[in-house]
Design a protein around this motif. Structure first.
Motif, short mmCIF file in Angstrom:
data_model
loop_
_atom_site.label_atom_id
_atom_site.label_comp_id
_atom_site.label_asym_id
_atom_site.label_seq_id
_atom_site.Cartn_x
_atom_site.Cartn_y
_atom_site.Cartn_z
N ALA A 24 35.55 39.18 38.03
CA ALA A 24 36.72 38.37 38.15
C ALA A 24 36.55 37.18 39.00
O ALA A 24 35.67 37.15 39.91
CB ALA A 24 38.03 39.16 38.81
N ARG A 25 37.37 36.34 38.65
CA ARG A 25 37.27 34.93 39.52
C ARG A 25 38.47 34.58 39.79
O ARG A 25 39.51 34.45 39.44
CB ARG A 25 36.51 33.65 38.71
CG ARG A 25 36.38 32.47 39.52
CD ARG A 25 35.88 31.44 38.51
NE ARG A 25 35.50 30.18 39.15
CZ ARG A 25 34.99 29.02 38.62
NH1 ARG A 25 34.61 29.15 37.25
NH2 ARG A 25 34.71 27.94 39.38
N ARG A 26 38.66 34.04 41.44
CA ARG A 26 39.63 33.70 42.00
C ARG A 26 39.89 32.35 41.82
O ARG A 26 38.94 31.47 42.14
CB ARG A 26 39.90 34.21 43.52
CG ARG A 26 41.24 33.89 44.17
CD ARG A 26 41.02 33.74 45.70
NE ARG A 26 40.47 34.86 46.13
CZ ARG A 26 40.67 36.07 46.76
NH1 ARG A 26 42.35 36.09 46.83
NH2 ARG A 26 40.01 37.05 47.44
N ARG A 27 40.88 31.90 41.25
CA ARG A 27 41.23 30.45 41.06
C ARG A 27 41.72 29.64 42.27
O ARG A 27 42.21 30.62 43.41
CB ARG A 27 42.06 30.17 39.75
CG ARG A 27 41.36 30.61 38.75
CD ARG A 27 40.15 29.84 38.30
NE ARG A 27 39.62 30.36 37.12
CZ ARG A 27 38.35 29.69 36.55
NH1 ARG A 27 37.81 28.66 37.02
NH2 ARG A 27 37.77 30.31 35.39
N ASP B 79 51.87 31.85 48.72
CA ASP B 79 52.14 33.43 48.52
C ASP B 79 50.90 34.05 47.64
O ASP B 79 50.55 33.36 46.60
CB ASP B 79 53.43 33.13 47.49
CG ASP B 79 53.82 34.53 46.98
OD1 ASP B 79 52.95 35.51 47.11
OD2 ASP B 79 54.87 34.63 46.33
N PRO B 80 50.36 34.94 48.15
CA PRO B 80 49.26 35.42 47.56
C PRO B 80 49.38 36.04 46.02
O PRO B 80 48.65 36.08 45.42
CB PRO B 80 48.71 36.49 48.63
CG PRO B 80 50.12 36.85 49.19
CD PRO B 80 50.82 35.77 49.58
N THR B 81 50.64 36.42 45.73
CA THR B 81 50.96 37.03 44.60
C THR B 81 51.05 35.82 43.52
O THR B 81 50.75 36.39 42.12
CB THR B 81 52.54 37.63 44.72
OG1 THR B 81 53.58 36.82 44.66
CG2 THR B 81 52.31 38.94 45.49
N ARG B 82 51.03 34.66 43.78
CA ARG B 82 50.93 33.37 42.91
C ARG B 82 49.45 32.70 42.75
O ARG B 82 49.34 31.77 42.33
CB ARG B 82 51.70 32.21 43.40
CG ARG B 82 53.20 32.51 43.85
CD ARG B 82 53.98 33.40 42.53
NE ARG B 82 53.82 32.65 41.20
CZ ARG B 82 54.24 32.89 40.20
NH1 ARG B 82 54.84 34.05 40.13
NH2 ARG B 82 54.31 32.17 39.25
N GLN B 83 48.58 33.35 43.33
CA GLN B 83 47.17 33.15 43.17
C GLN B 83 46.83 33.30 41.72
O GLN B 83 47.04 33.99 40.79
CB GLN B 83 46.10 33.92 44.01
CG GLN B 83 46.35 33.53 45.45
CD GLN B 83 45.41 34.59 46.30
OE1 GLN B 83 44.29 34.09 46.35
NE2 GLN B 83 45.89 35.60 46.83
N LEU B 84 45.98 32.28 41.25
CA LEU B 84 45.23 32.37 39.84
C LEU B 84 44.16 33.08 39.78
O LEU B 84 43.10 32.80 40.65
CB LEU B 84 45.05 31.08 39.23
CG LEU B 84 46.56 30.21 38.99
CD1 LEU B 84 46.16 29.04 38.69
CD2 LEU B 84 47.03 30.98 37.90
N PHE B 85 43.88 34.08 38.59
CA PHE B 85 42.48 34.84 38.58
C PHE B 85 42.37 34.77 36.97
O PHE B 85 43.24 34.37 36.11
CB PHE B 85 42.59 36.26 39.07
CG PHE B 85 42.96 36.61 40.30
CD1 PHE B 85 41.60 36.76 41.03
CD2 PHE B 85 43.96 36.37 41.22
CE1 PHE B 85 41.74 37.28 42.38
CE2 PHE B 85 44.23 36.77 42.61
CZ PHE B 85 43.21 36.96 43.26
#
Length: 223
Positions: A202-205, A211-217
């Motif tokens: 997976a790749r973290r965008r 907010d860590p729950t709004r991170q894009l993956f």
């Protein structure tokens, strides 16, 4: 939409995960621990496990799962659902019977542990068991010593990856959106995604805000 117990961390660890301050998933954690606790043969008084069908009355989409506390599990599912849900059917059983039902109705899977039937879900599940299409584990004789067996290892990262790939493909998604759609707790899903990033699956965008729950993956197609 509901919380599906994929993580197997003990309750204290799950409730105190240092993931951007996301804490407090103790209700879900109880089911998580139950899911990978040693499998005690059905009929053992030490653990009262139930396999259930939960959903809205007259709806063809229902959740098939198992729990040690049916009333609490219904409340947890209700908290995540926009319509009223009820325990439509239950019977004594644990993860073995739950998995057998999931395998039997795999083509009807909507997402996670939710299935959309073509006819009355309760009657369909009941007939599958009574006709022998789904085998119920045999309970040990009354008074007999119950054998405790360790369950086979479960690759939780693979489970999460498969759900994410089937839902989003190569598209971007946020932790919050994926957790809601797939029935994960946000902290649990974030943990799985961090592990997948570390494995190169997976790749973290770029994060959105703080907010860590709004991170894009995004996830890769193969695991």
């Amino acid at each position: 939409m509901t919380c599906v117990p994929f993580s197997r961390l003990p309750v204290p660890q799950l409730a105190e995960l240092p993931l951007g301050g996301i804490v407090g998933f103790k209700g879900e954690a109880l089911d998580l621990v139950q899911g990978l606790s040693p499998c005690i043969a059905e009929g053992d008084d030490r653990v009262s496990q139930s396999v259930y069908v939960i959903g809205a009355p007259r709806s063809l989409t229902v959740k098939i799962g198992f729990t040690n506390d049916l009333a609490r599990r219904r409340r947890e599912i209700q908290y995540m659902c926009p319509v009223e849900v009820q325990v439509l059917w239950s019977c004594p059983g644990g993860p073995a019977l739950e998995q057998a039902l999931h395998d039997r109705f795999t083509e009807l899977r909507s997402h996670g542990e939710w299935f959309t039937f073509e006819a009355d879900p309760v009657e369909t599940v009941r007939r599958a068991i009574e006709s022998g299409q789904v085998r119920r584990p045999h309970a040990a004789p009354s008074g007999a010593r119950q054998a405790v067996q360790q369950p086979p290892p479960v690759d939780l990262d693979r489970v999460a990856h498969g759900s994410l790939w089937r839902t989003y493909g190569a598209s971007q998604f946020t932790v919050a959106d994926a957790a809601e759609r797939l029935g994960y707790g946000p902290a649990t899903l974030l943990e799985r995604l961090v592990a997948l990033v570390g494995k190169g699956h997976a790749r973290r965008r770029q994060p959105i805000r703080t907010d860590p729950t709004r991170q894009l993956f995004t996830v890769r197609p193969c695991l």
